[in-house]
Design a protein around this motif. Structure first.
Motif, mmCIF file in Angstrom:
data_model
loop_
_atom_site.group_PDB
_atom_site.id
_atom_site.type_symbol
_atom_site.label_atom_id
_atom_site.label_comp_id
_atom_site.label_asym_id
_atom_site.label_seq_id
_atom_site.Cartn_x
_atom_site.Cartn_y
_atom_site.Cartn_z
ATOM 1 N N GLN A 6 -3.997 -41.532 42.713
ATOM 2 C CA GLN A 6 -3.393 -40.253 42.377
ATOM 3 C C GLN A 6 -2.791 -39.685 43.650
ATOM 4 O O GLN A 6 -3.283 -39.975 44.746
ATOM 5 C CB GLN A 6 -4.438 -39.244 41.880
ATOM 6 N N PRO A 7 -1.783 -38.805 43.528
ATOM 7 C CA PRO A 7 -1.313 -38.123 44.733
ATOM 8 C C PRO A 7 -2.428 -37.203 45.233
ATOM 9 O O PRO A 7 -3.185 -36.647 44.444
ATOM 10 C CB PRO A 7 -0.105 -37.315 44.234
ATOM 11 N N GLU A 9 -2.154 -34.321 46.999
ATOM 12 C CA GLU A 9 -1.865 -32.886 46.883
ATOM 13 C C GLU A 9 -0.547 -32.662 46.144
ATOM 14 O O GLU A 9 0.392 -33.445 46.273
ATOM 15 C CB GLU A 9 -1.743 -32.254 48.272
ATOM 16 N N VAL A 10 -0.510 -31.574 45.394
ATOM 17 C CA VAL A 10 0.721 -31.121 44.738
ATOM 18 C C VAL A 10 0.768 -29.601 44.851
ATOM 19 O O VAL A 10 -0.257 -28.932 44.685
ATOM 20 C CB VAL A 10 0.755 -31.528 43.247
ATOM 21 N N THR A 11 1.935 -29.068 45.151
ATOM 22 C CA THR A 11 2.112 -27.623 45.245
ATOM 23 C C THR A 11 3.245 -27.205 44.316
ATOM 24 O O THR A 11 4.276 -27.880 44.243
ATOM 25 C CB THR A 11 2.443 -27.201 46.691
ATOM 26 N N ALA A 12 3.054 -26.093 43.607
ATOM 27 C CA ALA A 12 4.075 -25.573 42.705
ATOM 28 C C ALA A 12 3.913 -24.066 42.615
ATOM 29 O O ALA A 12 2.906 -23.503 43.059
ATOM 30 C CB ALA A 12 3.945 -26.217 41.328
ATOM 31 N N VAL A 18 4.289 -29.015 36.381
ATOM 32 C CA VAL A 18 3.932 -30.025 37.365
ATOM 33 C C VAL A 18 3.328 -31.244 36.660
ATOM 34 O O VAL A 18 2.677 -31.107 35.617
ATOM 35 C CB VAL A 18 2.946 -29.441 38.412
ATOM 36 N N GLN A 19 3.605 -32.396 37.209
ATOM 37 C CA GLN A 19 3.094 -33.652 36.657
ATOM 38 C C GLN A 19 2.237 -34.349 37.701
ATOM 39 O O GLN A 19 2.657 -34.509 38.842
ATOM 40 C CB GLN A 19 4.270 -34.559 36.258
ATOM 41 N N ILE A 20 1.036 -34.730 37.309
ATOM 42 C CA ILE A 20 0.119 -35.446 38.200
ATOM 43 C C ILE A 20 -0.049 -36.857 37.647
ATOM 44 O O ILE A 20 -0.510 -37.044 36.525
ATOM 45 C CB ILE A 20 -1.244 -34.730 38.281
ATOM 46 N N TYR A 72 -0.262 -39.755 33.079
ATOM 47 C CA TYR A 72 -0.023 -38.520 33.815
ATOM 48 C C TYR A 72 -0.552 -37.334 33.038
ATOM 49 O O TYR A 72 -0.722 -37.377 31.827
ATOM 50 C CB TYR A 72 1.452 -38.328 34.179
ATOM 51 N N THR A 104 -6.404 -35.012 42.719
ATOM 52 C CA THR A 104 -5.180 -34.359 43.189
ATOM 53 C C THR A 104 -5.459 -32.875 43.325
ATOM 54 O O THR A 104 -5.876 -32.219 42.370
ATOM 55 C CB THR A 104 -4.029 -34.572 42.204
ATOM 56 N N LEU A 106 -4.204 -29.369 43.386
ATOM 57 C CA LEU A 106 -3.047 -28.580 42.964
ATOM 58 C C LEU A 106 -3.160 -27.164 43.514
ATOM 59 O O LEU A 106 -4.180 -26.491 43.301
ATOM 60 C CB LEU A 106 -2.950 -28.529 41.437
#
Lengths: 110, 112
Positions: A6-7, A9-12, A18-20, A72, A104, A106
């Motif tokens: 999985q990624p 980190e994700v920021t939005a 957002v898609q993980i 996802y 991940t 978020l």
């Protein structure tokens, strides 16, 4: 062996989508689940895919492609409270053996 | 009642101590799990009980000893732990062969 990716980190921003992603390599496969965990809290079940396709639960949707060993989690209309860690998890063919992805993180910004 | 309870919430123990973690659920689930989680890492499966019988032991050191006295209770007995065993210990339950696990709040264990 078993491995999930999985990624990290994700920021939005609030209101965004957002898609993980999650890719997996396991000796057996009995479905892909998604869990949410807030800091200091316990994981809570979000969604499950046993067959290919899209499952929708409110603002959250999850997709699975078994031929691609890929899934996802899609989060829509992001809210600040969605800031958390999200884990994909696979139940392999051996009984109740669940393997979690690395998670991940978020972050939802105002 | 969709709750899994765990006691204690926090535990500090020395390397020579013996302690036990307790988990309880009243959802009629016949599969119960112990996980270990380190900071910023995923839960790591330790043990699975299915119909009160140990079905999975993920090569956990013998200083961790699980016990399932009945279908609602799950214990984890701890003895001679090491500082690297410090972690959040999570209990979970589910219907057997079902996808959704319910997690308890965990016990934050510190080994000194």
């Amino acid at each position: 062996g078993q491995s999930l990716e999985q990624p990290s980190e994700v920021t939005a921003v609030e209101g965004a989508i957002v898609q993980i992603n999650c890719t997996y390599q396991t000796s057996g496969f009995y479905g892909l689940s998604w869990y949410q965990q807030h800091d200091g809290g316990a994981p809570t079940f979000l969604s499950y895919n046993g067959l290919d396709g899209l499952e929708e639960t409110g603002r959250f949707s999850s997709f699975l492609s078994r031929s691609d060993s890929y899934g996802y989690l899609l989060l829509q209309e992001l809210q600040m409270k969605d800031s958390a860690s999200y884990f994909c998890a696979v139940r392999d063919g051996y009984g109740q053996n669940f393997v979690f992805g690395p998670g991940t993180r978020l972050s939802v910004l105002p | 009642d969709t709750e899994v309870t765990q006691t204690p919430k926090h535990l500090v123990m020395g390397m020579t101590n013996k302690k036990s973690l307790k988990c309880e659920q009243h959802m009629g689930h016949r599969a119960m799990y112990w996980y270990k989680q380190k900071a910023k890492k995923p839960p790591e499966l330790m043990f699975v009980y299915s119909y009160e019988k140990l079905s999975i032991n993920e090569s956990v050191p013998s200083r961790f000893s699980p016990e399932c006295p009945n279908s609602s209770l799950l214990n984890l007995h701890l003895h001679a732990l090491q500082p690297e065993d410090s972690a959040l210990y999570l209990c979970a339950s589910s219907q057997v062969q079902r996808r959704e696990q319910y997690f308890g709040p965990g016990t934050r264990l510190t080994v000194t």
